[in-house]
Scaffold this motif. Structure first.
Motif, mmCIF file in Angstrom:
data_model
loop_
_atom_site.group_PDB
_atom_site.id
_atom_site.type_symbol
_atom_site.label_atom_id
_atom_site.label_comp_id
_atom_site.label_asym_id
_atom_site.label_seq_id
_atom_site.Cartn_x
_atom_site.Cartn_y
_atom_site.Cartn_z
ATOM 1 N N LEU A 98 -0.761 -3.990 21.156
ATOM 2 C CA LEU A 98 0.332 -3.041 21.357
ATOM 3 C C LEU A 98 0.159 -1.796 20.491
ATOM 4 N N LEU A 99 -0.149 -1.990 19.216
ATOM 5 C CA LEU A 99 -0.271 -0.840 18.321
ATOM 6 C C LEU A 99 -1.492 0.011 18.639
ATOM 7 N N THR A 100 -2.538 -0.590 19.169
ATOM 8 C CA THR A 100 -3.705 0.188 19.579
ATOM 9 C C THR A 100 -3.336 1.131 20.716
ATOM 10 N N VAL A 101 -2.566 0.643 21.674
ATOM 11 C CA VAL A 101 -2.109 1.484 22.787
ATOM 12 C C VAL A 101 -1.160 2.565 22.272
ATOM 13 N N ALA A 102 -0.220 2.193 21.408
ATOM 14 C CA ALA A 102 0.748 3.150 20.863
ATOM 15 C C ALA A 102 0.042 4.239 20.057
ATOM 16 N N ALA A 103 -0.911 3.854 19.232
ATOM 17 C CA ALA A 103 -1.605 4.812 18.371
ATOM 18 C C ALA A 103 -2.408 5.835 19.165
ATOM 19 N N ALA B 70 -2.440 8.521 13.763
ATOM 20 C CA ALA B 70 -2.173 7.101 13.502
ATOM 21 C C ALA B 70 -3.452 6.308 13.304
ATOM 22 N N ARG B 71 -3.406 5.397 12.349
ATOM 23 C CA ARG B 71 -4.514 4.475 12.083
ATOM 24 C C ARG B 71 -3.975 3.054 12.220
ATOM 25 N N VAL B 72 -4.585 2.278 13.092
ATOM 26 C CA VAL B 72 -4.182 0.881 13.279
ATOM 27 C C VAL B 72 -4.988 0.019 12.312
ATOM 28 N N VAL B 73 -4.275 -0.776 11.515
ATOM 29 C CA VAL B 73 -4.916 -1.647 10.532
ATOM 30 C C VAL B 73 -4.644 -3.094 10.939
ATOM 31 N N PRO B 74 -5.697 -3.842 11.294
ATOM 32 C CA PRO B 74 -5.492 -5.245 11.668
ATOM 33 C C PRO B 74 -5.000 -6.079 10.486
ATOM 34 N N LEU B 75 -4.107 -6.997 10.791
ATOM 35 C CA LEU B 75 -3.617 -7.987 9.841
ATOM 36 C C LEU B 75 -4.020 -9.364 10.369
ATOM 37 N N ALA B 76 -3.680 -10.393 9.653
ATOM 38 C CA ALA B 76 -3.925 -11.757 10.125
ATOM 39 C C ALA B 76 -2.969 -12.079 11.273
ATOM 40 N N GLN B 77 -3.233 -13.162 11.976
ATOM 41 C CA GLN B 77 -2.387 -13.723 13.026
ATOM 42 C C GLN B 77 -2.244 -12.799 14.240
ATOM 43 N N SER C 75 1.289 -14.419 4.358
ATOM 44 C CA SER C 75 0.408 -15.018 5.363
ATOM 45 C C SER C 75 -0.342 -13.994 6.216
ATOM 46 N N VAL C 76 0.295 -12.854 6.523
ATOM 47 C CA VAL C 76 -0.394 -11.852 7.349
ATOM 48 C C VAL C 76 -1.229 -10.896 6.508
ATOM 49 N N GLY C 77 -1.091 -10.954 5.175
ATOM 50 C CA GLY C 77 -1.947 -10.150 4.301
ATOM 51 C C GLY C 77 -1.364 -8.829 3.841
ATOM 52 N N LEU C 78 -0.036 -8.733 3.757
ATOM 53 C CA LEU C 78 0.573 -7.464 3.357
ATOM 54 C C LEU C 78 0.397 -7.125 1.881
ATOM 55 N N GLY C 79 -0.203 -8.014 1.128
ATOM 56 C CA GLY C 79 -0.501 -7.719 -0.268
ATOM 57 C C GLY C 79 -1.852 -7.070 -0.472
ATOM 58 N N ALA C 80 -2.592 -6.804 0.597
ATOM 59 C CA ALA C 80 -3.946 -6.257 0.488
ATOM 60 C C ALA C 80 -3.988 -4.858 -0.116
ATOM 61 N N HIS C 81 -2.944 -4.070 0.097
ATOM 62 C CA HIS C 81 -2.850 -2.722 -0.478
ATOM 63 C C HIS C 81 -1.479 -2.562 -1.103
ATOM 64 N N ARG C 82 -1.372 -1.707 -2.102
ATOM 65 C CA ARG C 82 -0.136 -1.537 -2.846
ATOM 66 C C ARG C 82 0.689 -0.343 -2.396
ATOM 67 N N SER C 83 0.172 0.441 -1.412
ATOM 68 C CA SER C 83 0.890 1.629 -0.986
ATOM 69 C C SER C 83 0.601 1.966 0.465
ATOM 70 N N THR C 84 1.495 2.759 1.055
ATOM 71 C CA THR C 84 1.271 3.230 2.426
ATOM 72 C C THR C 84 -0.037 4.007 2.486
ATOM 73 N N ALA C 85 -0.303 4.841 1.489
ATOM 74 C CA ALA C 85 -1.543 5.618 1.454
ATOM 75 C C ALA C 85 -2.761 4.698 1.374
ATOM 76 N N GLY C 86 -2.639 3.606 0.638
ATOM 77 C CA GLY C 86 -3.743 2.645 0.558
ATOM 78 C C GLY C 86 -4.049 2.021 1.910
ATOM 79 N N TRP C 87 -3.008 1.701 2.682
ATOM 80 C CA TRP C 87 -3.211 1.160 4.024
ATOM 81 C C TRP C 87 -3.845 2.211 4.932
ATOM 82 N N ALA C 88 -3.468 3.468 4.748
ATOM 83 C CA ALA C 88 -3.958 4.535 5.622
ATOM 84 C C ALA C 88 -5.428 4.858 5.367
ATOM 85 N N THR C 89 -5.878 4.654 4.138
ATOM 86 C CA THR C 89 -7.264 5.014 3.802
ATOM 87 C C THR C 89 -8.160 3.802 3.580
ATOM 88 N N GLY C 90 -7.536 2.628 3.366
ATOM 89 C CA GLY C 90 -8.271 1.440 2.987
ATOM 90 C C GLY C 90 -9.092 0.872 4.048
#
Length: 162
Positions: free
Chosen positions: A14-19, A25-32, A147-162
């Motif tokens: 869904l997010l790939t289509v939306a992005a 927009a950058r789609v970042v895969p999570l677990a599950q 469980s889905v891995g939301l601790g992988a980055h500490r900030s929105t910017a980290g998710w956007a560039t990580g």
């Protein structure tokens, strides 16, 4: 240590289509099978649309976007549930907010938890939103957030560039 996140969450498909509609927009895969789109200033700007468009009835009322934002999320949710989440923590204290849209309308929230409130038995706002998206607690994990891995980055910017 601090943690802040502003994101849309849904299935990777869904997010790939939306992005595809939002060049920043950058789609970042999570677990599950889930994913997130970090709500950077560029993405928020692209999603805001026409500020003169009235908010849909029963909107979630997040304060960091214009009225057109919810209309875009509601439209995408016709293809599957999508959540808008935010979290801000510093030194163990902070807040979470979440809302979930499905079939064009808000079906959960907006939910808010703050410093002075005990964690509800049904879980934090983000964990509850993740359950609506199909997330679940895996053995040995604290909750859906973990469980889905939301601790992988500490900030929105980290998710956007990580």
């Amino acid at each position: 240590m601090s943690y802040e996140l502003q994101a849309l969450m849904g299935t990777l498909e869904l997010l790939t289509v939306a992005a595809a509609e939002v060049p920043a927009a950058r789609v970042v895969p999570l677990a599950q099978g889930l994913a997130l789109i970090p709500l950077t200033s560029a993405v928020l700007s692209a999603l805001q649309g026409d500020a003169a468009v009235p908010k849909p009835a029963g909107g979630a009322g997040f304060g960091w976007h214009s009225d057109g934002f919810e209309l875009r999320i509601a439209a995408w949710s016709k293809a599957g549930p999508i959540a808008c989440v935010e979290a801000e923590y510093f030194g163990g204290s902070g807040t979470q907010r979440a809302a979930v849209w499905s079939d064009g309308r808000v079906v959960l929230g907006p939910l808010t938890s703050g410093d002075s409130e005990p964690s509800p038995a049904e879980g934090t706002p983000i964990s509850r939103a993740l359950r609506c998206l199909g997330g679940h607690v895996e053995p040995g994990r604290a909750d859906e957030f973990d469980s889905v891995g939301l601790g992988a980055h500490r900030s929105t910017a980290g998710w956007a560039t990580g």
